[in-house]
Design a protein around this motif. Structure first.
Motif, short mmCIF file in Angstrom:
data_model
loop_
_atom_site.label_atom_id
_atom_site.label_comp_id
_atom_site.label_asym_id
_atom_site.label_seq_id
_atom_site.Cartn_x
_atom_site.Cartn_y
_atom_site.Cartn_z
N GLY A 140 0.83 -1.14 -0.08
CA GLY A 140 -0.07 -0.02 -0.03
C GLY A 140 0.69 1.25 -0.01
O GLY A 140 0.59 2.13 -0.64
N ARG A 141 1.89 1.07 0.68
CA ARG A 141 2.73 2.38 0.42
C ARG A 141 3.48 2.67 -0.61
O ARG A 141 3.66 3.78 -1.24
CB ARG A 141 4.07 2.18 1.85
N TYR A 142 3.85 1.41 -1.40
CA TYR A 142 4.44 1.75 -2.53
C TYR A 142 3.32 2.38 -3.40
O TYR A 142 3.62 3.27 -4.27
CB TYR A 142 4.86 0.24 -3.03
N ALA A 143 2.08 1.74 -3.66
CA ALA A 143 1.16 2.34 -4.36
C ALA A 143 0.80 3.96 -3.98
O ALA A 143 0.97 4.81 -5.05
CB ALA A 143 -0.22 1.73 -4.24
N GLY A 144 0.97 4.08 -2.69
CA GLY A 144 0.73 5.69 -2.34
C GLY A 144 1.95 6.53 -2.88
O GLY A 144 1.89 7.67 -3.16
N LEU A 145 3.13 6.03 -3.13
CA LEU A 145 4.27 6.83 -3.50
C LEU A 145 4.12 6.91 -5.11
O LEU A 145 4.44 8.06 -5.62
CB LEU A 145 5.32 6.17 -3.01
N LEU A 146 3.65 5.87 -5.76
CA LEU A 146 3.76 5.79 -7.10
C LEU A 146 2.38 6.28 -8.10
O LEU A 146 2.74 6.90 -8.93
CB LEU A 146 4.42 4.66 -7.88
N ARG A 147 1.60 6.42 -7.24
CA ARG A 147 0.12 6.69 -8.01
C ARG A 147 0.01 7.92 -8.37
O ARG A 147 -0.26 8.33 -9.35
CB ARG A 147 -0.96 6.02 -7.15
N PRO A 148 0.53 8.68 -7.28
CA PRO A 148 0.55 10.38 -7.85
C PRO A 148 1.42 10.70 -8.88
O PRO A 148 1.04 11.74 -9.54
CB PRO A 148 1.13 11.06 -6.40
N LEU A 149 2.42 9.98 -9.33
CA LEU A 149 3.25 10.22 -10.54
C LEU A 149 2.77 9.40 -11.80
O LEU A 149 3.29 9.57 -12.79
CB LEU A 149 4.56 9.45 -10.11
N GLY A 150 1.42 8.77 -11.78
CA GLY A 150 0.91 8.22 -12.81
C GLY A 150 1.04 6.77 -12.97
O GLY A 150 0.49 6.21 -13.97
N ALA A 151 1.48 6.14 -11.90
CA ALA A 151 1.58 4.66 -12.07
C ALA A 151 0.34 4.00 -11.97
O ALA A 151 -0.36 4.40 -11.02
CB ALA A 151 2.66 4.15 -11.00
#
Length: 261
Positions: A140-151
């Motif tokens: 969940g932390r990984y997703a939280g870091l990269l989703r704002p960048l468009g991942a």
């Protein structure tokens, strides 16, 4: 894009081949501060090249290991020497679930959280937007870091190794399907009827639906004895055509196993 979440985010990318370079370049374009390392490939524009895994990982919030599965253990051990508490390590290689779990144990012994990430499509042309599955306590932390960048990250509720398992189960079908098509078309080429078979395969794929899958699976069980003999005949034919019957003999053996149940 959430500029607040992106501002100052420091990401290391280990492995700058086709996939790693594309992801690293997209991270730069999204506003992240990206350092990279690859012993054979120079860092793409905007990525700060470094002299090793530890140097790339130093000061990073997130490390993306986009190495081959065989290189991943050494890259992890070398990179951990530069990580600080709070850094998140993501393994994007296509390793077995057991290997992903072993890598997670190595990272945990060093006090670093590891997330298992499976890239679910080819990266060229998609880059950071390649669909990803992530598993492990820090997914969940990984997703939280990269989703704002468009991942595009889907989080699986389970341990490291679960994402790899899903990808490899998919690969058994997709890669096996592709291998069967390659072998069949090679044999048809040798027999002088490649275009005929290509059209037949295309028609089958175009018309496929959920009933097609049921028919394939149920028919394989119900007619296993007859189909075993049929695939032996197919393998004999490929031998006559000087085409190695790798998939044909594997199909024969699977059908034989079904016939003995």
């Amino acid at each position: 894009m959430n500029s607040t979440a992106v501002a100052g985010l420091r990401i290391a990318v280990l492995g700058l081949g086709e996939a790693g370079a594309a992801i690293a370049s997209d991270l730069v374009a999204a506003g992240a501060l990206v350092r990279g390392y690859d012993p054979k490939v120079a860092a793409p524009p905007g990525v700060v090249g470094t002299g090793g895994e530890a140097e790339a990982a130093a000061g990073s919030d997130l490390v993306l290991s986009v190495n081959s599965a065989s290189a991943a253990p050494d890259a992890l051990r070398a990179g951990l020497a530069g990580t600080a508490p709070g850094c998140l390590w993501a393994e994007l290689n296509t390793a077995s679930p057991a290997e992903k779990r072993r890598l997670g144990e190595v990272a945990a012994d060093a006090g670093i959280a590891l997330v298992d990430v499976a890239l679910m499509a080819t990266v060229p042309g998609r880059g950071l937007r390649t669909p990803m599955l992530a598993s492990g306590a820090a997914a969940g932390r990984y997703a939280g870091l990269l989703r704002p960048l468009g991942a595009r990250v889907d989080v699986l509720d389970g341990p490291a190794g679960l994402a790899a398992e899903r990808k490899l189960l998919r690969s058994v079908f997709y890669k096996g399907w592709a291998a069967a098509a390659v072998e069949a078309l090679e044999a048809a080429r040798a027999a002088g009827c490649e275009e005929w078979l290509r059209e037949l395969i295309t028609d089958e794929l175009t018309q496929a639906d959920s009933a097609t899958l049921d028919r394939l699976v149920d028919g394989s069980h119900r007619h296993a004895v007859r189909r075993t003999a049929e695939m032996q005949a197919a393998a004999d034919m490929l031998d006559d055509l000087d085409v190695p019957p790798l998939i044909s003999t594997a199909s024969r053996d699977l059908l034989h196993r079904l016939s003995t149940r």
